[in-house]
Design a protein around this motif. Structure first.
Motif, PDB file in Angstrom:
ATOM      1  N   GLU B 333       0.843  -1.203   0.000  1.00 17.60           N
ATOM      2  CA  GLU B 333       0.000   0.000   0.000  1.00 17.60           C
ATOM      3  C   GLU B 333       0.877   1.252   0.000  1.00 17.60           C
ATOM      4  OE1 GLU B 333      -0.498  -2.510   2.219  1.00 17.60           O
ATOM      5  OE2 GLU B 333      -2.641  -2.749   2.670  1.00 17.60           O
ATOM      6  N   GLU B 334       1.958   1.206   0.800  1.00 18.80           N
ATOM      7  CA  GLU B 334       2.822   2.378   0.914  1.00 18.80           C
ATOM      8  C   GLU B 334       3.478   2.690  -0.429  1.00 18.80           C
ATOM      9  OE1 GLU B 334       2.585  -0.036   3.105  1.00 18.80           O
ATOM     10  OE2 GLU B 334       1.827   1.077   4.852  1.00 18.80           O
ATOM     11  N   GLN B 335       3.904   1.615  -1.118  1.00 21.67           N
ATOM     12  CA  GLN B 335       4.522   1.818  -2.425  1.00 21.67           C
ATOM     13  C   GLN B 335       3.488   2.410  -3.398  1.00 21.67           C
ATOM     14  OE1 GLN B 335       6.050  -1.514  -5.021  1.00 21.67           O
ATOM     15  NE2 GLN B 335       7.994  -0.876  -4.149  1.00 21.67           N
ATOM     16  N   ALA B 336       2.258   1.910  -3.320  1.00 19.33           N
ATOM     17  CA  ALA B 336       1.205   2.409  -4.209  1.00 19.33           C
ATOM     18  C   ALA B 336       0.969   3.895  -3.975  1.00 19.33           C
ATOM     19  CB  ALA B 336      -0.085   1.623  -4.004  1.00 19.33           C
ATOM     20  N   VAL B 337       0.912   4.294  -2.717  1.00 18.49           N
ATOM     21  CA  VAL B 337       0.659   5.711  -2.425  1.00 18.49           C
ATOM     22  C   VAL B 337       1.857   6.566  -2.855  1.00 18.49           C
ATOM     23  CG1 VAL B 337       0.273   7.382  -0.578  1.00 18.49           C
ATOM     24  CG2 VAL B 337      -1.065   5.279  -0.659  1.00 18.49           C
ATOM     25  N   ALA B 338       3.064   6.039  -2.644  1.00 23.13           N
ATOM     26  CA  ALA B 338       4.254   6.771  -3.107  1.00 23.13           C
ATOM     27  C   ALA B 338       4.212   6.941  -4.623  1.00 23.13           C
ATOM     28  CB  ALA B 338       5.521   6.044  -2.685  1.00 23.13           C
ATOM     29  N   GLY B 413     -11.723   1.444  -6.040  1.00 25.03           N
ATOM     30  CA  GLY B 413     -10.877   2.112  -5.060  1.00 25.03           C
ATOM     31  C   GLY B 413     -10.972   3.627  -5.130  1.00 25.03           C
ATOM     32  N   PRO B 414     -10.382   4.313  -4.137  1.00 22.38           N
ATOM     33  CA  PRO B 414     -10.412   5.776  -4.133  1.00 22.38           C
ATOM     34  C   PRO B 414      -9.538   6.336  -5.254  1.00 22.38           C
ATOM     35  CG  PRO B 414      -9.003   4.952  -2.370  1.00 22.38           C
ATOM     36  CD  PRO B 414      -9.676   3.759  -2.972  1.00 22.38           C
ATOM     37  N   LYS B 415      -9.762   7.594  -5.611  1.00 26.29           N
ATOM     38  CA  LYS B 415      -8.967   8.162  -6.691  1.00 26.29           C
ATOM     39  C   LYS B 415      -8.750   9.654  -6.513  1.00 26.29           C
ATOM     40  CE  LYS B 415     -13.063   8.382  -9.672  1.00 26.29           C
ATOM     41  NZ  LYS B 415     -13.302   9.562 -10.460  1.00 26.29           N
ATOM     42  N   VAL B 416      -7.764  10.139  -7.236  1.00 25.75           N
ATOM     43  CA  VAL B 416      -7.493  11.568  -7.277  1.00 25.75           C
ATOM     44  C   VAL B 416      -7.861  12.034  -8.690  1.00 25.75           C
ATOM     45  CG1 VAL B 416      -5.738  13.371  -7.075  1.00 25.75           C
ATOM     46  CG2 VAL B 416      -5.609  11.338  -5.618  1.00 25.75           C
ATOM     47  N   PHE B 431      -8.717  13.900 -16.053  1.00 26.73           N
ATOM     48  CA  PHE B 431      -8.325  12.488 -15.988  1.00 26.73           C
ATOM     49  C   PHE B 431      -8.063  12.150 -14.529  1.00 26.73           C
ATOM     50  CE2 PHE B 431      -4.736  15.137 -17.082  1.00 26.73           C
ATOM     51  CZ  PHE B 431      -3.772  14.780 -16.168  1.00 26.73           C
ATOM     52  N   THR B 432      -7.652  10.919 -14.248  1.00 23.38           N
ATOM     53  CA  THR B 432      -7.590  10.502 -12.848  1.00 23.38           C
ATOM     54  C   THR B 432      -6.358   9.640 -12.531  1.00 23.38           C
ATOM     55  OG1 THR B 432      -8.819   8.476 -13.250  1.00 23.38           O
ATOM     56  CG2 THR B 432     -10.116  10.393 -12.716  1.00 23.38           C
ATOM     57  N   VAL B 433      -6.089   9.557 -11.239  1.00 25.90           N
ATOM     58  CA  VAL B 433      -5.087   8.639 -10.699  1.00 25.90           C
ATOM     59  C   VAL B 433      -5.838   7.789  -9.682  1.00 25.90           C
ATOM     60  CG1 VAL B 433      -2.949   8.455  -9.379  1.00 25.90           C
ATOM     61  CG2 VAL B 433      -3.234  10.320 -11.032  1.00 25.90           C
ATOM     62  N   GLN B 434      -5.840   6.467  -9.876  1.00 28.46           N
ATOM     63  CA  GLN B 434      -6.718   5.619  -9.080  1.00 28.46           C
ATOM     64  C   GLN B 434      -5.967   4.543  -8.329  1.00 28.46           C
ATOM     65  OE1 GLN B 434      -9.314   4.058 -12.104  1.00 28.46           O
ATOM     66  NE2 GLN B 434     -10.402   5.988 -12.307  1.00 28.46           N
ATOM     67  N   TYR B 435      -6.486   4.268  -7.170  1.00 28.21           N
ATOM     68  CA  TYR B 435      -5.956   3.198  -6.331  1.00 28.21           C
ATOM     69  C   TYR B 435      -6.886   2.008  -6.524  1.00 28.21           C
ATOM     70  CZ  TYR B 435      -4.027   1.164  -2.032  1.00 28.21           C
ATOM     71  OH  TYR B 435      -3.404   0.361  -1.120  1.00 28.21           O
ATOM     72  N   ASP B 436      -6.307   0.845  -6.820  1.00 33.31           N
ATOM     73  CA  ASP B 436      -7.148  -0.297  -7.195  1.00 33.31           C
ATOM     74  C   ASP B 436      -7.077  -1.409  -6.154  1.00 33.31           C
ATOM     75  OD1 ASP B 436      -8.311  -2.540  -8.309  1.00 33.31           O
ATOM     76  OD2 ASP B 436      -7.475  -2.180 -10.292  1.00 33.31           O
ATOM     77  N   LEU B 437      -8.210  -1.655  -5.507  1.00 34.47           N
ATOM     78  CA  LEU B 437      -8.272  -2.699  -4.481  1.00 34.47           C
ATOM     79  C   LEU B 437      -8.753  -4.023  -5.034  1.00 34.47           C
ATOM     80  CD1 LEU B 437     -10.016  -0.345  -1.990  1.00 34.47           C
ATOM     81  CD2 LEU B 437      -7.975  -1.638  -1.357  1.00 34.47           C
TER      82      LEU B 437
END
Lengths: 586, 586
Positions: B333-338, B413-416, B431-437
């Motif tokens: 998760e930490e790597q994904a957020v980085a 997942g949440p996104k920016v 456009f978006t940056v998304q976190y995929d669960l």
């Protein structure tokens, strides 16, 4: 030996194969046994419980030779259909063939050669002794459906090679061995260039970063070179309404190679099988002056053509490909022929960059119209005459290596095919330059002439390098995966001697990256020897082992792909050398 | 003025519009008249023989103002369905609405304001006097189908603007005027960047050489910058089996925005609506080590999404587009957020190249999961909590300008979201940056961890610039067609003073071309003044009039786009300046 004689010997060998199989595996059912390039095959249905492997081939080959040495004459016998049926009563495939042949003729022929007689139209040696047994080799086994349809029974096909001499056979085997090593499907996997996924679908390659890097370099090279030569690179959509291909007249001719339409709001859209109508629609957006012609409209165009799953093969035959395409709108026949000449100049330049020699490694086929074939021939005799005469004169003028091929033209005009031999020694049309007598009419393509009138244009269709997928397949095999520096996905690999050299190697890597060199670092926990061997297997052009001396700034020892001796050089000189080689595409 | 109050005034103005139309055109049938952003509209069916033009709008506006000045109170009346029907007996559209409303309620409401009473749910000013007539303007006419369906009657829609003050109205009108000038559809035609063809199909732009040049520069810039930042650029096919989108789980969610399948040999193939499953299949070709992660798989991917023909608009809404896409496979998760942070760094860098200011010209929307919505929410509460908390902390840490938007997340997942204002002042998600669960589970994406075990990966979906078509629309409007030098299709134009300077200009052109400057020559038979004006209209950055002095090698006088004074400089200095500006993308 002349080709007809060799073919007769190959055909005779096929009979020997059937004879040998029947002796070794009584009860086997025979299907067909034609000659093919370099040899022959025969399809069999073996008795239940018999399952052949390649290990059985030497035994069958021995038996074949034994029978052939018997010195049996090939004897022709004309028989009635009922007699033929009676003779083949235990051979169900032959009976099916007899029923079919009976539609054409009341008598059939059998060929007897000693112990074996086969339903056959003939074309044999006089005697089985003539077969050059030194040049014979049973090559491989394969599955093959009866009559090529997957709805039918799967048979066992045995392939044989037959050459006039042992020397020729050995040369051919050596070439096959080399081709196997160079096979782009095998190298594509070993070098991790592309892959296929069952879930994505057959004939749809997925390019890895390494493969995509080569493609990108290739594509940019082509686009930039074309722009330099006055091409206007455009982008048009990969789908269009069916109406467009009806307007162009492609639809009836290309229907079978197009995918089914997609309906959107009651309109039918097609995956495009060709680019030309798209470029013509773009041309039509405004009126054009003679000053703008020749207008060279180019595109790296994604095209979709139907291929049967059985025909798909690596990157060579795919279901969608990216064609380096262009359509040159011209003001006159003379301008069109001059543009064809310029297109050939470009093709020869690009071929030169890949080190291909005109005349031996590629040549031209001048494909002429078949005036008797109204299906394949757009009626305009005077237009064809003029175009063919101008083109022939031009090809002679430029001293091109070309052969004429009557009846091979496109339906809309004569063309120049670029012919190449692949690593299997097979000749293939790589791509074409075409003269178009038809589309300017259909699309009503006009220009404003110097005299103030509106005139009809002429059109040249051409590729400069063909389909990217196909040229990639060719180049992988041509270079055996050892791409020249400018195309290499990794140009330099740094292998630190030990853990303590990793940081230093990383700093060097950043330096190389900054100047635009594709560099990798192998910091795996393995011996330097192993890492160097891995890099060599990956066919990386330059390998630098990074130890104390290299980090300290002393001269480097560089391993050069394909060379025994290492190269001694300062870092700065090495970087300069690499950059120069990339720039010059050596 | 608060938004609710302003909306009530706009609604009241819509009633005044209907009242005015009824007075001026008795017998007109009324449809609906809602408020919209910046104003209101009303749909009418005018009596036979009445055909409105924009010239009639001032007269109607005057009548509206006259009625409003009468100071009528808005009076609410509750009536039964039969009473409402009786009141609206001559208004067929209102009768249709009453029948529909009657399904929900037995009583309906009418609003009376002086001479006019309308079927209406309310939300008005107290008195027509409150409407700020200074801020009112009837804007335009349009055709609109009754209830939005093309199967129904076409009505006439009158649009009105209403602001609280005259100043705000004028500001809005000025912005519209400016937006009209910058409209990418208009500039696209004037600058000959792209076109559409009815025969090719709606929503499918054809890019001319000039438009394609800008695209190519943009695409190469993005690809090279991403590679520099460690992205692995790949190429995957634009079609795939339906199975792939079933495997990814997209199919039920995205079915409505996908085109119908194409059947090939009994398998269904889809034009891809997204890239992610393609990249995951590529990842799955071999096992991967933790050393390879994060793996940033990027592609300029052609995607196909269904858009109704009525929704299509220039390059902004098209039926196929090319997304600068990437999927980052992460070990934790930490790597994904980085990695999301690094993606935002890239986005901010690119936005900076276009001179966009973070906070005012673009900002972030942090879209959170709606845990109550099982349709739109992939169930994994702990995963969402962790991802949302880490992301929020990261956005705060980097001092990003962001707003939180509950319920706006993707289903996985949440996104920016990257939010921008276009020239019409409308906010839009670019456009978006998304976190995929979810996808790592579905595709069973794993890696070999340092401890020797196999572990599940995490995935980030992101774009760096969005769809090329859309960013092109944005940039055309952002620059009003005056692209910075590096993107300009023609960077320098040479205009020979007379016929005798054409050859000299052509030689200069070759010199410029050789060093990679996009140069054109205008040798049309027109005055220099006219040619300079044409070049300025085409927004070409540098114009050089080529006469005796320029050819002789004296200092040049160069016209710079947007500057009054010419620039005096030697040819060599000018070339160096141009090359530097291209390189630095200023």
């Amino acid at each position: 030996m002349d080709a007809q004689k060799l073919d007769a010997l190959r055909h005779s060998a096929a009979h020997m194969l059937a004879a040998a199989v029947l002796e070794l595996y009584p009860g086997t059912k025979l299907a067909i046994g034609p000659t093919i390039e370099n040899g022959f095959y025969y399809d069999f249905k073996f008795p239940d419980g018999v399952s052949l492997s390649e290990n059985d081939l030497p035994k069958i080959e021995e038996k074949m030779k034994e029978i052939a040495k018997g010195g049996h004459e090939f004897k022709r016998k004309e028989v009635t259909v009922p007699a033929a049926k009676d003779f083949e009563k235990d051979q169900p495939f032959k009976l099916e063939l007899i029923d079919e042949f009976a539609k054409e003729s009341k008598t059939l022929t059998l060929y007897e050669s000693g112990p074996f007689t086969d339903l056959c139209r003939g074309g044999h040696a006089e005697n089985t002794k003539e077969i050059p047994l030194d040049g014979l080799k049973l090559q491989k086994l394969a599955g093959a459906y009866w009559r090529g349809s997957e709805k039918n029974l799967m048979l066992t096909r045995i392939y044989g090679l037959l050459f006039a001499t042992k020397k020729e056979l050995n040369e051919h085997l050596a070439m096959l061995e080399e081709a196997k090593k160079r096979d782009h499907k095998k190298l594509g996997k070993e070098l991790d260039l592309f892959t296929f996924s069952e879930t994505v679908g057959k004939g749809l390659p997925l390019w890895t970063e390494k493969g995509a890097t080569i493609r990108r370099e290739l594509e940019r090279f082509i686009v930039d070179e074309e722009i330099r030569r006055g091409y206007l690179h455009v982008r048009t959509p990969d789908i269009a309404k069916l109406d467009l291909y009806k307007k162009s007249g492609h639809y009836p001719h290309y229907k079978d190679s197009m995918y089914a339409p997609i309906v959107i709001e009651e309109e039918e859209f097609m995956l495009r099988p060709m680019t030309c109508p798209h470029h013509f629609e773009l041309y039509l957006r405004t009126p054009h002056s003679y000053r703008e012609l020749p207008m060279r409209i180019a595109e790296l165009a994604q095209l979709y053509r139907y291929e049967q799953s059985g025909e798909l093969s690596g990157l060579q035959r795919v279901r969608t490909f990216c064609l380096a395409d262009a359509h040159i709108i011209c003001a006159s026949e003379e301008q069109a022929v001059a543009e064809i000449g310029k297109a050939l100049d470009l093709i020869e330049y690009i071929a030169g960059v890949f080190g291909l020699v005109h005349g031996t490694e590629y040549w031209y086929r001048f494909s002429l119209g078949d005036r008797a074939n109204s299906e394949k021939y757009y009626k305009n005799d005077a237009g064809w005459d003029k175009a063919e005469n101008l083109l022939r004169a031009h090809l002679k003028f430029r001293n091109s290596h070309f052969v004429e091929a009557p009846g091979e033209a496109a339906f809309y005009g004569p063309k120049v095919d670029i012919q190449m031999k692949n690593v299997n020694g097979k000749e293939d049309t790589a791509f074409t330059v075409q003269y178009d007598l038809c589309m300017p009419e259909r699309f009503d393509l006009k220009y404003n002439a110097e005299d103030g009138t509106e005139k009809r244009t002429f059109v040249v269709h051409r590729s400069s390098i063909g389909a990217i997928e196909r040229i990639m397949a060719f180049l992988i095999e041509h270079y055996a995966g050892a791409f020249p520096l400018w195309l290499s996905p990794v140009q330099v690999v740094l292998t630190p001697v030990s853990e303590k050299h990793v940081d230093g190697a990383k700093k060097l890597m950043e330096e190389f990256k900054k100047v635009g060199i594709r560099v990798a670092i192998d910091d795996a926990d393995e011996s330097v020897g192993k890492k160097v061997r891995n890099a060599a297997k990956q066919k990386i052009p330059y390998i630098v082992v990074v130890g104390d001396k290299e980090i300290a700034g002393e001269d480097w020892m560089i391993r050069v792909r394909g060379q025994e001796d290492q190269m001694k050089m300062s870092k700065a000189d090495f970087v300069a050398k690499v950059l120069l080689e990339i720039k010059e595409r050596v």
